[in-house]
Design a protein around this motif. Sequence first.
Motif, PDB file in Angstrom:
ATOM      1  N   ASP A 300       0.823  -1.206   0.000  1.00 11.52           N
ATOM      2  CA  ASP A 300       0.000   0.000   0.000  1.00 11.52           C
ATOM      3  C   ASP A 300       0.862   1.263   0.000  1.00 11.52           C
ATOM      4  OD1 ASP A 300      -2.286  -1.503  -0.028  1.00 11.52           O
ATOM      5  OD2 ASP A 300      -2.699  -1.313   2.120  1.00 11.52           O
ATOM      6  N   LEU A 301       1.994   1.226   0.675  1.00 14.10           N
ATOM      7  CA  LEU A 301       2.881   2.388   0.710  1.00 14.10           C
ATOM      8  C   LEU A 301       3.449   2.701  -0.674  1.00 14.10           C
ATOM      9  CD1 LEU A 301       4.865   1.814   4.043  1.00 14.10           C
ATOM     10  CD2 LEU A 301       3.207   3.630   3.567  1.00 14.10           C
ATOM     11  N   VAL A 302       3.919   1.689  -1.386  1.00 17.85           N
ATOM     12  CA  VAL A 302       4.521   1.958  -2.695  1.00 17.85           C
ATOM     13  C   VAL A 302       3.456   2.287  -3.733  1.00 17.85           C
ATOM     14  CG1 VAL A 302       6.536   0.524  -2.182  1.00 17.85           C
ATOM     15  CG2 VAL A 302       4.578  -0.494  -3.362  1.00 17.85           C
ATOM     16  N   ILE A 303       2.250   1.716  -3.583  1.00 16.44           N
ATOM     17  CA  ILE A 303       1.159   2.080  -4.491  1.00 16.44           C
ATOM     18  C   ILE A 303       0.779   3.540  -4.288  1.00 16.44           C
ATOM     19  CG2 ILE A 303      -1.302   1.751  -4.953  1.00 16.44           C
ATOM     20  CD1 ILE A 303       0.372  -0.320  -6.303  1.00 16.44           C
ATOM     21  N   ALA A 304       0.715   3.987  -3.046  1.00 15.74           N
ATOM     22  CA  ALA A 304       0.379   5.379  -2.755  1.00 15.74           C
ATOM     23  C   ALA A 304       1.416   6.326  -3.335  1.00 15.74           C
ATOM     24  CB  ALA A 304       0.246   5.593  -1.254  1.00 15.74           C
ATOM     25  N   ASP A 305       2.690   5.934  -3.298  1.00 16.17           N
ATOM     26  CA  ASP A 305       3.757   6.800  -3.825  1.00 16.17           C
ATOM     27  C   ASP A 305       3.831   6.730  -5.349  1.00 16.17           C
ATOM     28  OD1 ASP A 305       6.149   8.510  -3.054  1.00 16.17           O
ATOM     29  OD2 ASP A 305       7.085   7.024  -4.366  1.00 16.17           O
ATOM     30  N   ASP A 306       3.688   5.522  -5.902  1.00 12.08           N
ATOM     31  CA  ASP A 306       3.610   5.325  -7.356  1.00 12.08           C
ATOM     32  C   ASP A 306       4.823   5.880  -8.104  1.00 12.08           C
ATOM     33  OD1 ASP A 306       2.318   4.413  -9.707  1.00 12.08           O
ATOM     34  OD2 ASP A 306       1.598   6.440 -10.131  1.00 12.08           O
ATOM     35  N   THR A 307       6.029   5.493  -7.653  1.00  9.90           N
ATOM     36  CA  THR A 307       7.245   5.885  -8.345  1.00  9.90           C
ATOM     37  C   THR A 307       8.098   4.648  -8.622  1.00  9.90           C
ATOM     38  OG1 THR A 307       8.424   6.274  -6.264  1.00  9.90           O
ATOM     39  CG2 THR A 307       7.297   8.163  -7.264  1.00  9.90           C
ATOM     40  N   VAL A 308       8.981   4.778  -9.598  1.00  6.34           N
ATOM     41  CA  VAL A 308       9.857   3.665  -9.956  1.00  6.34           C
ATOM     42  C   VAL A 308      10.752   3.246  -8.795  1.00  6.34           C
ATOM     43  CG1 VAL A 308      11.766   2.972 -11.466  1.00  6.34           C
ATOM     44  CG2 VAL A 308       9.774   4.131 -12.428  1.00  6.34           C
ATOM     45  N   PRO A 309      11.402   4.164  -8.052  1.00  7.88           N
ATOM     46  CA  PRO A 309      12.230   3.727  -6.924  1.00  7.88           C
ATOM     47  C   PRO A 309      11.443   2.938  -5.875  1.00  7.88           C
ATOM     48  CG  PRO A 309      12.757   5.988  -7.489  1.00  7.88           C
ATOM     49  CD  PRO A 309      11.543   5.623  -8.277  1.00  7.88           C
ATOM     50  N   ALA A 310      10.210   3.359  -5.593  1.00 11.87           N
ATOM     51  CA  ALA A 310       9.397   2.640  -4.608  1.00 11.87           C
ATOM     52  C   ALA A 310       9.088   1.231  -5.082  1.00 11.87           C
ATOM     53  CB  ALA A 310       8.110   3.412  -4.339  1.00 11.87           C
ATOM     54  N   TYR A 311       8.697   1.093  -6.337  1.00 10.90           N
ATOM     55  CA  TYR A 311       8.402  -0.236  -6.882  1.00 10.90           C
ATOM     56  C   TYR A 311       9.653  -1.114  -6.900  1.00 10.90           C
ATOM     57  CZ  TYR A 311       3.882   1.622  -8.447  1.00 10.90           C
ATOM     58  OH  TYR A 311       2.629   2.171  -8.501  1.00 10.90           O
ATOM     59  N   GLN A 312      10.787  -0.524  -7.273  1.00  7.17           N
ATOM     60  CA  GLN A 312      12.032  -1.279  -7.342  1.00  7.17           C
ATOM     61  C   GLN A 312      12.410  -1.842  -5.972  1.00  7.17           C
ATOM     62  OE1 GLN A 312      14.006  -1.995 -10.100  1.00  7.17           O
ATOM     63  NE2 GLN A 312      15.162  -3.283  -8.680  1.00  7.17           N
ATOM     64  N   ALA A 313      12.275  -1.021  -4.942  1.00 12.44           N
ATOM     65  CA  ALA A 313      12.605  -1.470  -3.583  1.00 12.44           C
ATOM     66  C   ALA A 313      11.679  -2.595  -3.153  1.00 12.44           C
ATOM     67  CB  ALA A 313      12.526  -0.298  -2.616  1.00 12.44           C
ATOM     68  N   TYR A 314      10.397  -2.486  -3.445  1.00 12.24           N
ATOM     69  CA  TYR A 314       9.446  -3.531  -3.066  1.00 12.24           C
ATOM     70  C   TYR A 314       9.789  -4.846  -3.770  1.00 12.24           C
ATOM     71  CZ  TYR A 314       5.092  -5.970  -2.129  1.00 12.24           C
ATOM     72  OH  TYR A 314       4.163  -6.898  -1.705  1.00 12.24           O
ATOM     73  N   ILE A 315      10.079  -4.778  -5.055  1.00 13.00           N
ATOM     74  CA  ILE A 315      10.384  -5.987  -5.824  1.00 13.00           C
ATOM     75  C   ILE A 315      11.624  -6.683  -5.266  1.00 13.00           C
ATOM     76  CG2 ILE A 315      11.165  -6.774  -8.096  1.00 13.00           C
ATOM     77  CD1 ILE A 315       9.320  -4.580  -9.281  1.00 13.00           C
ATOM     78  N   GLU A 316      12.610  -5.900  -4.842  1.00 22.10           N
ATOM     79  CA  GLU A 316      13.838  -6.495  -4.293  1.00 22.10           C
ATOM     80  C   GLU A 316      13.594  -7.130  -2.925  1.00 22.10           C
ATOM     81  OE1 GLU A 316      16.784  -3.476  -4.210  1.00 22.10           O
ATOM     82  OE2 GLU A 316      16.843  -3.212  -6.395  1.00 22.10           O
TER      83      GLU A 316
END
Length: 504
Positions: A300-316
Motif C-alpha cells: 500500500d505504501l509503494v502504491i500510494a507513492d507510485d514511483t519507480v524507486p518505490a516499486y524497485q525497492a518492493y520488488i527487491e
Amino acid sequence: MRRPALSHLILASSLLALTQLMTPTQAAAEARLALVIGQSAYRTVPELPNASNDAKGMAEMLGNAGFNVTAAPNLSQTEMRQAISDFAGKVSASGTDTVALVFYAGHGLQIDGENYLVPVDLDPKREADIPLQGVRLNDLLNTLGALPTKARIFMLDACRNNPFPALSGAGHGLAVVDTKAGAPGTFISYSTSPGAEAEDGNGADSPYTTAALTVAKQPNIPIEEVFKRIRISVAQSTDGRQIPWESSSLTTDFKFFGAESNNGQPAAPGSNSMALASATRSVEDWRKDLQGKDAKVAYDLVIADDTVPAYQAYIELYAQDARTPRLRTVMERRRQMLAWDRAVAINTRASYEAYLANWDNSDLAATARRMLLRVQNRNFVLPVAAVAAPVAVAMAPTCPCSTPTPPATTPINPTVAPMIKKRVDDTPPTTKRKVVDAPPKRRPPPDEPVVEHTQSQGVPPAAIMQGIGIGVGIGMGMGMGGGRGGGGGSEMGHGDYGGRGNRY
C-alpha cells in the motif's frame, strides 16, 4: 445601565468592521467552476454506458462541494471545442481566486506521443485523421493554463481500450503529461498509469470514478491525499490491474470538502506535490522504509507513492510475494513511458534510435520508427559538417577556439564590408598608438574592393572570427532567420500537429 451596553455594542461593531477591512482575502469566498464531459453515445463504435453514469455522479458530487457545474454530455468535435472555449470564458470572468476543474469520461487516444480526447463523431480511417477529428489534451491544458487562476484540476477517466480498428498502430493508454513543464497551479489525474488501459467496470461507474466519489467526499483531506487513497482503492478493486496516476504543480492547498488549511495561504513549495516530494527518495531510501514491514503494508505504501524507486525497492525486498509480478510489469511500463516521453520531447533521430534500442518490441515501436523517418527527412538535423559553409559558420559558437576559413567563392556584402574592416582595425599594432593626431581612416566606397585579412598578415584569429561572424551572421539572419548577433547561433523550431516545440 444602558450606556455601557450601547458602548459595548458600538465597540464590537467597530472591531468587526476593522477585522473585515484588515483581512479581505480571508473574507472572500473561493470561486469553484467545473466542466463535466461524459462521452457515451459514440456513433461508429460501441457505446460506453458507464461514462455517462460517471459524469452524472461527478457532477452531483462537485455541486455538493461548492462547484458551479457545467454538464456537457456526448459532444461532437465542434461542440467539445465550443464547450471548452465557453468554460474558459467563465473561468476568466470569475477572477484569479478561482479553482477550475474538468472531469472527462470517455475514450482517449495516444497518437505520436500526443493525447487526444475522442468526440462522439470521430470516424478515423487512419491515424493521421486523429489530429483532424479529435481534440488535443494539450489544447485543453493550455487554454486553461493561460488564465490566472488559483488552481486547475483535470480528472481524466479516458484511458479505456482503443475501439477503432483503423488505429491498430496507436499506443495503448495515454502518454505522460508533466504538469511541471507547463503553468504552475495544475493537477492532473489519469484513471490508470500512462501507457496502460483502464477498465470500464461492471457496476454503474468505472473503478476510478467509484473510488473518487467515495474518497473525495471525506472532509478536510488535501487533494494529494485524496488521490493517494483513490489509487489504493482502485488497485484493490481491480486486483492491481489498474493503478491511477497523477502529476501536480499546485502551489496552494485544495480540499473538496472542508475548510482550507493554512488560512488560505500558499503551501510550502513542493509540500503538496507527490511527484516533487518523492523525487528525492532513492531506492535505498525506500529499502530502509520498507524493511521489516508486512508485505501488504509495504504494498500500500509503494502504491500510494507510485514511483519507480518505490516499486524497485518492493520488488527487491518481497521477491516471493504474489503481488510482485504485477508490480514488476507496472514498473517496466512506467520506465518505458518515461523513455518515450523523453524521446518525443527531444524529437531527434538520436532520441528515437535510443528508444528503439531498448524498446524495439513495444506497442510504440512502430510510432517511433515513423517519427524517426520524419526527422531524417528534415534538412536541419544534418550534421554541421554536411551543411554549406556559410550556415556552418553562422551556427558555430562565438568562442575563437577554432577559426574556420570561408571559401574563396563566398561573396562578401559590400555594405557589410566596412564593418568587417572596422572590426579588424579595432586592434591595431602597439606602434600605432604612439601617433597622437592620426587622421581618421577613409571609409571605402561600396564599389571599392575590400582587402580580406588573414592570419598570415598578422591579424589575430579572434578578430577574423568576429568579422566573419558579423558578416555571415547578418547575411544568414536576414536570409534565413537563423543568425543571431554575428553568427552566435541558430535556432529553429518545430511542432508536430501544432503542439510540441523543439530546439536544435
